[in-house]
Enzyme design. Structure first.
Site, PDB file in Angstrom:
ATOM      1  N   GLY A  65      46.806  45.579  37.353  1.00 53.44           N
ATOM      2  CA  GLY A  65      47.898  46.030  38.210  1.00 53.44           C
ATOM      3  C   GLY A  65      49.240  45.602  37.643  1.00 53.44           C
ATOM      4  O   GLY A  65      50.226  46.347  37.686  1.00 53.44           O
ATOM      5  N   ARG A 120      44.568  51.767  43.213  1.00 51.81           N
ATOM      6  CA  ARG A 120      45.594  50.821  43.694  1.00 51.81           C
ATOM      7  C   ARG A 120      46.932  51.542  43.892  1.00 51.81           C
ATOM      8  O   ARG A 120      47.324  52.379  43.081  1.00 51.81           O
ATOM      9  CB  ARG A 120      45.706  49.637  42.727  1.00 51.81           C
ATOM     10  CG  ARG A 120      44.415  48.822  42.781  1.00 51.81           C
ATOM     11  CD  ARG A 120      44.431  47.638  41.867  1.00 51.81           C
ATOM     12  NE  ARG A 120      45.370  46.613  42.288  1.00 51.81           N
ATOM     13  CZ  ARG A 120      45.585  45.508  41.600  1.00 51.81           C
ATOM     14  NH1 ARG A 120      44.941  45.304  40.449  1.00 51.81           N
ATOM     15  NH2 ARG A 120      46.442  44.612  42.037  1.00 51.81           N
ATOM     16  N   ASP A 127      46.335  35.098  45.072  1.00 47.14           N
ATOM     17  CA  ASP A 127      45.140  35.318  44.251  1.00 47.14           C
ATOM     18  C   ASP A 127      44.089  34.227  44.452  1.00 47.14           C
ATOM     19  O   ASP A 127      42.952  34.369  44.001  1.00 47.14           O
ATOM     20  CB  ASP A 127      45.532  35.399  42.769  1.00 47.14           C
ATOM     21  CG  ASP A 127      46.439  36.586  42.511  1.00 47.14           C
ATOM     22  OD1 ASP A 127      46.397  37.553  43.293  1.00 47.14           O
ATOM     23  OD2 ASP A 127      47.213  36.539  41.529  1.00 47.14           O
TER      24      ASP A 127
END
Ligand code: SPQ
Length: 421
Positions: free
Chosen positions: A91, A119, A308
């Site tokens: 990403g 995404r 994350d």
């Protein structure tokens, strides 16, 4: 793969370079005048995709182990790529490239793997189009017609370093100042690196201003270890009885250290030593010893500082006494997979009391769990989190795909089992 179990985890480990900083060093080094020497570069699949994209735009990049040399061609020195740029699972590569490509004098296209094609890219293409960018589609493949850009004053609807960085990079090519207002502070590696390269960029709390740039000057980048990779060992050391793990040379930029705050809040025994600064980034050695954890609430403006790490924080919560609530984490739904759903489904398989909520999950921890056949959904952070989780389970666990860990930590399983020896 059968997830082998260890009975304690002790020793010292040096995790690979920070993924976010490695991507940015290649990108900004390519746009700078002069040679950027990167040490400690993460040779994970994502960052290698970024290197391939810039090589395809005429940049000379040499890899020698963890040392990478980027011969920058200047802000206007990229050449039109042959074919579609392929960003794999990344990403960061996809979104940051949009910001750079929007202001070039050539057309280009970007796509990635099946996960990347799902995404959302509208969060980047919308603000860039306000700057005048011409980008077709809100999902990959994206088709970009390079054009002149204008500065904007933009209030970000999501806390995202990728969206912020894409706008900053486009702002270098704009004909006026670009102002960005974050809703919550996200990682600031771009601002630090661009500042070191001579860009006129100022950050004041949640407000960032970037002025059009004539040139960037190459600087050497010593990439610290990735706290997002260190996080797996921090939680392992905390929950595994009789353990003590030191992770050396970890980047502890305050925009990334939410995991340390949360684990301390849960009662973990964590110490930071050898604090130092390298190229504007804070670095430390982190030692974690086993302790009894208790549940907590994770939400609000800490979320971007640990986004994350939430799958591995969920592992800590499953082992902690009491309830942990993770909220305000809707962004997890648009990562490599829907990480709320994936964590809830996989944790449920081994008997953990976990409930999905609209913006996170509730985990009632501290109960005995059993092994399971885990699915990673092709997500590197799921693979590594589930490997730590399996250590707490009675009986055997398996992973359907251990290979996806190479996206951010190619030697994860080697390092993991060395600590168990
Ligand atoms: O690059 P990618 O695939 O988006 O990687 C992830 C990850 O878990 O490694 C997210 F899935 O990290 C992002 C992070 O979540 C890396 C990143 C960056 O380098 O700027 C910023 C965060 O994403 P976002 O959407 O909050 O900007």
């Amino acid at each position: 793969m059968i997830i082998r179990k260890i009975s304690k985890a002790s020793g010292t480990v040096r995790v690979p370079g920070d993924k976010s900083i490695s991507h940015r060093a290649v990108m900004l080094g390519s746009l700078a005048e002069g040679t950027t020497e990167i040490t400690g570069f993460l040779k994970g699949a994502d960052c290698l995709s970024t290197i391939d994209c810039f090589k395809n735009m005429g940049i000379d990049i040499n890899i020698n182990g963890e040392n990478v040399t980027v011969s920058g061609n200047g802000l206007y020195g990229l050449t039109q790529p042959s074919g579609t740029l392929y960003t794999g699972n990344s990403g960061t590569a996809t979104r940051l490239l949009c910001g750079i490509l929007a202001g070039q004098s050539f057309s280009s296209s970007i796509t990635g793997d099946a996960s990347i094609q799902k995404r959302p890219m509208g969060r980047v293409t919308k603000p860039l189009s306000l700057m005048g960018a011409k980008i077709e589609n809100e999902y990959c493949p994206l088709y970009i017609t390079g054009t002149k850009l204008h500065g904007i004053d933009y209030k970000m609807p999501v806390a995202s370093a990728q969206v912020k960085t894409a706008i900053i990079l486009a702002g270098l090519y704009a004909d006026g100042d670009t102002k960005i207002h974050e809703i919550e502070k996200s990682r600031n590696h771009t601002e630090l690196m661009l500042g070191a390269m001579g860009a006129d960029i100022t950050a004041d709390g949640l407000d960032i201003t970037v002025k059009p740039a004539k040139s960037l000057s190459a600087v050497n980048v010593d990439v610290p270890g990735d706290i997002s990779s260190a996080a797996f060992f921090m939680v392992l050391g905390a929950i595994m009885p009789n353990s003590c793990i030191t992770v050396t040379n970890v980047g502890v930029n305050p925009t990334r250290t939410g995991i340390i705050d949360v684990l301390k809040d849960m009662g973990a025994d964590i110490t930071l030593e050898n604090m130092r600064t390298s190229a504007g980034e804070s670095v430390a050695d982190i030692t974690v010893r086993s302790s009894t954890l208790c549940g907590t609430t994770v939400g609000g403006d800490i979320i971007p500082r640990l986004i994350d790490e939430l799958p591995i924080i969920a592992v800590a919560a499953a082992s902690a006494e009491g309830e942990t609530v993770i909220k305000d984490a809707q962004e997890l739904k648009v990562k490599e997979t829907n990480r709320i759903r994936a964590v809830v489904d996989e944790f449920t398989k081994c008997g953990i009391d976990i409930t999905e909520t609209d913006d996170g999950m509730i985990i009632k921890g501290g109960k005995a769990i059993h092994g399971a056949d885990f699915k990673t959904y092709g997500d590197h952070r799921m693979a590594m989190s589930l490997t730590v989780l399996a250590q707490m389970a009675d009986g055997e666990s398996t992973l359907d795909d251990s290979d996806c860990a190479r996206v951010s930590y190619p030697m994860f399983f080697d390092d993991f089992y060395k600590l168990g020896e």
